[in-house]
Write an enzyme that holds these catalytic residues in place. Structure first.
Site, PDB file in Angstrom:
ATOM      1  N   GLY A  18     -15.413 -59.607  63.562  1.00 43.73           N
ATOM      2  CA  GLY A  18     -14.995 -59.012  64.986  1.00 43.73           C
ATOM      3  C   GLY A  18     -15.971 -59.436  65.904  1.00 43.73           C
ATOM      4  N   PHE A  21     -16.844 -56.074  71.567  1.00 47.98           N
ATOM      5  CA  PHE A  21     -18.218 -55.421  71.908  1.00 47.98           C
ATOM      6  C   PHE A  21     -19.269 -55.396  71.151  1.00 47.98           C
ATOM      7  CE2 PHE A  21     -15.172 -54.318  75.467  1.00 47.98           C
ATOM      8  CZ  PHE A  21     -15.962 -54.713  76.335  1.00 47.98           C
ATOM      9  N   GLY A  22     -19.005 -54.799  69.725  1.00 47.96           N
ATOM     10  CA  GLY A  22     -19.838 -54.481  68.792  1.00 47.96           C
ATOM     11  C   GLY A  22     -20.392 -55.702  68.062  1.00 47.96           C
ATOM     12  N   GLU A 182      -4.107 -45.624  84.378  1.00 50.15           N
ATOM     13  CA  GLU A 182      -4.516 -46.799  84.773  1.00 50.15           C
ATOM     14  C   GLU A 182      -3.183 -47.510  85.110  1.00 50.15           C
ATOM     15  OE1 GLU A 182      -9.098 -47.338  84.020  1.00 50.15           O
ATOM     16  OE2 GLU A 182      -7.667 -48.199  82.451  1.00 50.15           O
ATOM     17  N   ASP A 321     -15.454 -48.936  67.485  1.00 47.58           N
ATOM     18  CA  ASP A 321     -14.696 -48.170  67.296  1.00 47.58           C
ATOM     19  C   ASP A 321     -14.089 -47.685  65.651  1.00 47.58           C
ATOM     20  OD1 ASP A 321     -14.377 -48.336  70.075  1.00 47.58           O
ATOM     21  OD2 ASP A 321     -12.133 -49.198  69.928  1.00 47.58           O
ATOM     22  N   ALA A 332     -16.688 -48.502  75.023  1.00 49.08           N
ATOM     23  CA  ALA A 332     -17.289 -50.011  74.681  1.00 49.08           C
ATOM     24  C   ALA A 332     -18.914 -49.817  74.733  1.00 49.08           C
ATOM     25  CB  ALA A 332     -17.020 -50.815  76.091  1.00 49.08           C
TER      26      ALA A 332
HETATM   27  C1  LIG Z   1      -6.519 -50.631  77.422  1.00 51.02           C
HETATM   28  C2  LIG Z   1      -8.141 -50.267  77.198  1.00 51.02           C
HETATM   29  C3  LIG Z   1      -8.948 -49.798  78.094  1.00 51.02           C
HETATM   30  C4  LIG Z   1     -10.262 -49.337  77.632  1.00 51.02           C
HETATM   31  N1  LIG Z   1     -11.110 -48.958  78.735  1.00 51.02           N
HETATM   32  C5  LIG Z   1     -12.398 -48.760  78.543  1.00 51.02           C
HETATM   33  C6  LIG Z   1     -13.077 -48.252  79.468  1.00 51.02           C
HETATM   34  O1  LIG Z   1     -12.792 -48.211  80.721  1.00 51.02           O
HETATM   35  N2  LIG Z   1     -14.421 -47.998  79.246  1.00 51.02           N
HETATM   36  C7  LIG Z   1     -14.918 -48.048  77.922  1.00 51.02           C
HETATM   37  O2  LIG Z   1     -16.266 -47.814  77.471  1.00 51.02           O
HETATM   38  N3  LIG Z   1     -13.949 -48.482  76.817  1.00 51.02           N
HETATM   39  C8  LIG Z   1     -12.841 -48.799  77.048  1.00 51.02           C
HETATM   40  N4  LIG Z   1     -11.933 -49.051  76.127  1.00 51.02           N
HETATM   41  C9  LIG Z   1     -12.422 -49.283  74.601  1.00 51.02           C
HETATM   42  C10 LIG Z   1     -13.346 -50.341  74.450  1.00 51.02           C
HETATM   43  O3  LIG Z   1     -12.400 -51.266  74.591  1.00 51.02           O
HETATM   44  C11 LIG Z   1     -13.452 -50.189  72.857  1.00 51.02           C
HETATM   45  O4  LIG Z   1     -14.253 -48.915  72.484  1.00 51.02           O
HETATM   46  C12 LIG Z   1     -14.301 -51.505  72.490  1.00 51.02           C
HETATM   47  O5  LIG Z   1     -13.512 -52.572  72.533  1.00 51.02           O
HETATM   48  C13 LIG Z   1     -14.719 -51.358  70.987  1.00 51.02           C
HETATM   49  O6  LIG Z   1     -15.435 -52.245  70.286  1.00 51.02           O
HETATM   50  P1  LIG Z   1     -15.297 -53.006  69.056  1.00 51.02           P
HETATM   51  O7  LIG Z   1     -16.353 -54.192  69.011  1.00 51.02           O
HETATM   52  O8  LIG Z   1     -15.411 -51.746  68.115  1.00 51.02           O
HETATM   53  O9  LIG Z   1     -13.847 -53.499  69.041  1.00 51.02           O
HETATM   54  P2  LIG Z   1     -12.966 -54.393  69.687  1.00 51.02           P
HETATM   55  O10 LIG Z   1     -13.625 -54.997  71.150  1.00 51.02           O
HETATM   56  O11 LIG Z   1     -11.520 -54.073  69.659  1.00 51.02           O
HETATM   57  O12 LIG Z   1     -13.107 -55.853  68.956  1.00 51.02           O
HETATM   58  C14 LIG Z   1     -12.574 -56.022  67.708  1.00 51.02           C
HETATM   59  C15 LIG Z   1     -12.654 -57.394  67.343  1.00 51.02           C
HETATM   60  O13 LIG Z   1     -12.326 -57.790  65.952  1.00 51.02           O
HETATM   61  C16 LIG Z   1     -11.447 -58.513  65.663  1.00 51.02           C
HETATM   62  N5  LIG Z   1     -10.688 -58.156  64.471  1.00 51.02           N
HETATM   63  C17 LIG Z   1      -9.932 -57.187  64.109  1.00 51.02           C
HETATM   64  N6  LIG Z   1      -9.411 -57.274  62.927  1.00 51.02           N
HETATM   65  C18 LIG Z   1      -9.894 -58.377  62.452  1.00 51.02           C
HETATM   66  C19 LIG Z   1      -9.853 -58.877  61.119  1.00 51.02           C
HETATM   67  N7  LIG Z   1      -9.308 -58.316  60.051  1.00 51.02           N
HETATM   68  N8  LIG Z   1     -10.536 -60.273  60.858  1.00 51.02           N
HETATM   69  C20 LIG Z   1     -11.132 -60.672  61.784  1.00 51.02           C
HETATM   70  N9  LIG Z   1     -11.410 -60.284  63.243  1.00 51.02           N
HETATM   71  C21 LIG Z   1     -10.669 -59.151  63.423  1.00 51.02           C
HETATM   72  C22 LIG Z   1     -10.576 -58.508  66.835  1.00 51.02           C
HETATM   73  O14 LIG Z   1      -9.812 -59.763  67.375  1.00 51.02           O
HETATM   74  C23 LIG Z   1     -11.577 -58.180  68.053  1.00 51.02           C
HETATM   75  O15 LIG Z   1     -11.839 -59.104  68.683  1.00 51.02           O
HETATM   76  C24 LIG Z   1     -10.505 -49.711  76.389  1.00 51.02           C
HETATM   77  C25 LIG Z   1      -9.771 -49.897  75.521  1.00 51.02           C
HETATM   78  C26 LIG Z   1      -8.498 -50.401  75.793  1.00 51.02           C
HETATM   79  C27 LIG Z   1      -7.435 -50.661  74.563  1.00 51.02           C
END
Ligand SMILES: Cc1cc2nc3c(=O)[nH]c(=O)nc-3n(C[C@H](O)[C@H](O)[C@H](O)COP(=O)(O)OP(=O)(O)OC[C@H]3O[C@@H](n4cnc5c(N)ncnc54)[C@H](O)[C@@H]3O)c2cc1C
Length: 440
Positions: A18, A21-22, A182, A321, A332
């Site tokens: 992934g 952000f993480g 939004e 997440d 995020a």
């Molecule tokens: C519409 C929307 C608005 C938001 N607004 C806000 C905000 O204003 N403020 C805030 O703090 N947070 C906001 N969030 C939440 C924030 O975006 C998430 O908390 C954050 O993106 C989580 O980061 P992550 O790294 O856990 O996952 P993600 O950012 O979702 O990244 C996951 C990554 O894993 C990849 N992936 C998934 N499955 C697989 C797999 N099996 N194999 C390989 N790659 C894979 C995906 O392609 C993606 O690139 C919002 C979310 C959404 C959907």
């Protein structure tokens, strides 16, 4: 030691699943560690999800809210990018099974694994709703929503019967959290400002935007005062908010709601319904939980210990997440700090340390856009709304966008839209021309 790159054999191999952000923050934290890093993502870009709704409503291009993962990591010599979807894991052999874009399958070995694969839209078991209610989690979702919204205005323009136009000019949004609010606000702004002089038969400002929410106030994660301000702004711009109702059915022509208190069922003719009411872990979480023998927590998330590793598997970390850690929200900042923490623990272990410090989240607050010159910001005792909240919201989002180009470009686009009331990112693509019309 396992490595996909023979030149790096000898160094511990850290695989990160992934590049959200993480994942990106975990990789960056390992920049100076004596490891080789492989970032696996099913897509080619790091997506800035907080601005997806602006892409969906024609304010920003898809390029403005996404950055190529390879570009982000181009200067990190110990990191490589592997574009594939992780589908399975063997924790004994320490390999991850991946499916490449051409559907071929491969195994990638690891010494340490950081899983940061995020969430997807949840329809709470009502999967049939997916056919007509688009979620809001990926770039594909945003582009599908854009297509749906602009196509609805175009169809309405060609209909001579005012009654026949109404369902096309009715936009329903399920969910009154930040994403739903939004989206609803942006559709009204689009209809009343950007499209104002562009149509000849219809008045886009007649577009109804219905916001349905199960709780008794919108944006329940914010204080009651800010939530009330948001409601006032939504009312002022013409969003029709319905509280205490669940969306219980969606078809191509209508959306049905059920009142939680009275059970009253209401049907609203609407050709566009957008779904923002829930998320669940992506399918890889299920494969991970089964392989590691752990029970998934709420929304399919993976429970982790204090240092963000999975119980009994000190070499596997789950962040962002997909991680269930002391009820921290799916935002995020939690993902970024969690990614950095996992990276720091691994860097320490690789350097010969034995410490596994616990993750301490620093809450920097949250923000939500309501409408032009109206946004909310809540950080500790600081509570801003209206114009001040809007300025703070803008500054935060610009600061967190990846890459100078995207930041500069977004500032320019926002400034131009403010001065001219326009939205230029309205191109619609159909992918497969044979099925294009079905998506209306
Ligand atoms: C519409 C929307 C608005 C938001 N607004 C806000 C905000 O204003 N403020 C805030 O703090 N947070 C906001 N969030 C939440 C924030 O975006 C998430 O908390 C954050 O993106 C989580 O980061 P992550 O790294 O856990 O996952 P993600 O950012 O979702 O990244 C996951 C990554 O894993 C990849 N992936 C998934 N499955 C697989 C797999 N099996 N194999 C390989 N790659 C894979 C995906 O392609 C993606 O690139 C919002 C979310 C959404 C959907």
């Amino acid at each position: 030691m396992r490595s996909t790159d023979p030149g790096r054999v000898g160094r511990p191999h850290v695989v990160i699943i992934g590049a959200g952000f993480g994942g990106i923050n975990a990789a960056r934290r390992l920049r100076d560690a004596d490891v080789s890093v492989t970032v696996i993502d099913r897509g080619t870009s790091h997506l800035f999800q907080p601005l997806l709704y602006q892409c969906a409503t024609g304010a920003l291009s898809e390029g403005s809210i996404s950055t190529p993962i390879r570009h982000l990591l181009r200067r990190q010599r110990n990191a490589e990018v592997y574009c594939a979807e992780a589908t399975g894991i063997d924790p004994v052999a320490r390999t991850v099974t991946v499916t490449r874009m051409d559907s071929s399958v491969a195994e990638v070995g690891y010494d340490y694994l950081v899983v940061a694969a995020g969430m997807r839209t949840s329809y709470h078991g009502n999967e049939h709703l997916m056919d007509h209610a688009i979620g809001m989690k990926t770039l594909d979702d945003a582009l599908a929503i854009r297509r749906k919204i602009f196509a609805a205005f175009e169809v309405a323009e060609t209909l001579s019967d005012p009654e026949a136009r109404k369902p096309w000019l009715t936009f329903a949004v399920a969910g009154g959290g930040p994403t739903g609010v939004e989206l609803a606000g942006q559709i009204r702004e689009l209809a009343t400002l950007a499209l104002e002089r562009e149509f000849r038969s219809i008045d886009p400002a007649e577009a109804r935007v219905l916001l349905f929410h199960g709780a008794d106030r919108v944006l329940p994660s914010f204080s009651e005062t800010l939530s009330a301000r948001a409601r006032e702004t939504l009312d002022a711009i013409g969003v029709e908010t319905h509280l205490g109702v669940h969306v219980t059915d969606v078809t191509a022509e209508a959306v049905q709601t059920t009142d939680k208190a009275t059970g009253t069922v209401t049907t609203y003719p609407a050709r566009t319904t957008l779904w923002t009411t829930g998320v669940e872990a992506v399918p890889f979480a299920g494969a991970l939980a089964t392989a590691l023998g752990v029970d998934q927590a709420r929304g399919g998330t993976i429970p982790v210990g204090d240092d963000l590793s999975v119980d009994g598997h000190p070499e596997i970390f789950v962040v962002g997440d997909m991680s269930s850690h002391r009820g921290l929200p799916g935002v995020a900042e939690v993902a970024m700090q969690g990614g950095r923490h996992a990276g720091a623990v691994i860097a320490g272990l690789v350097a010969g340390g034995a410490d596994r410090p616990g993750f301490r989240y620093r809450d920097l607050g949250s923000a939500a856009y309501i409408a032009r010159r109206h946004a909310l910001l809540e950080a500790g005792r600081v509570r801003l709304s209206g114009r001040m909240g809007w300025l703070a919201w803008g500054a935060i989002h610009i600061a967190f966008l990846a890459g100078v180009r995207n930041r500069a470009g977004t500032v320019l686009v926002w400034a131009t839209s403010l001065m001219t009331d326009t939205r230029r990112e309205r191109a619609i693509t159909y992918g497969d021309p044979q099925t294009a019309r079905k998506s209306f």
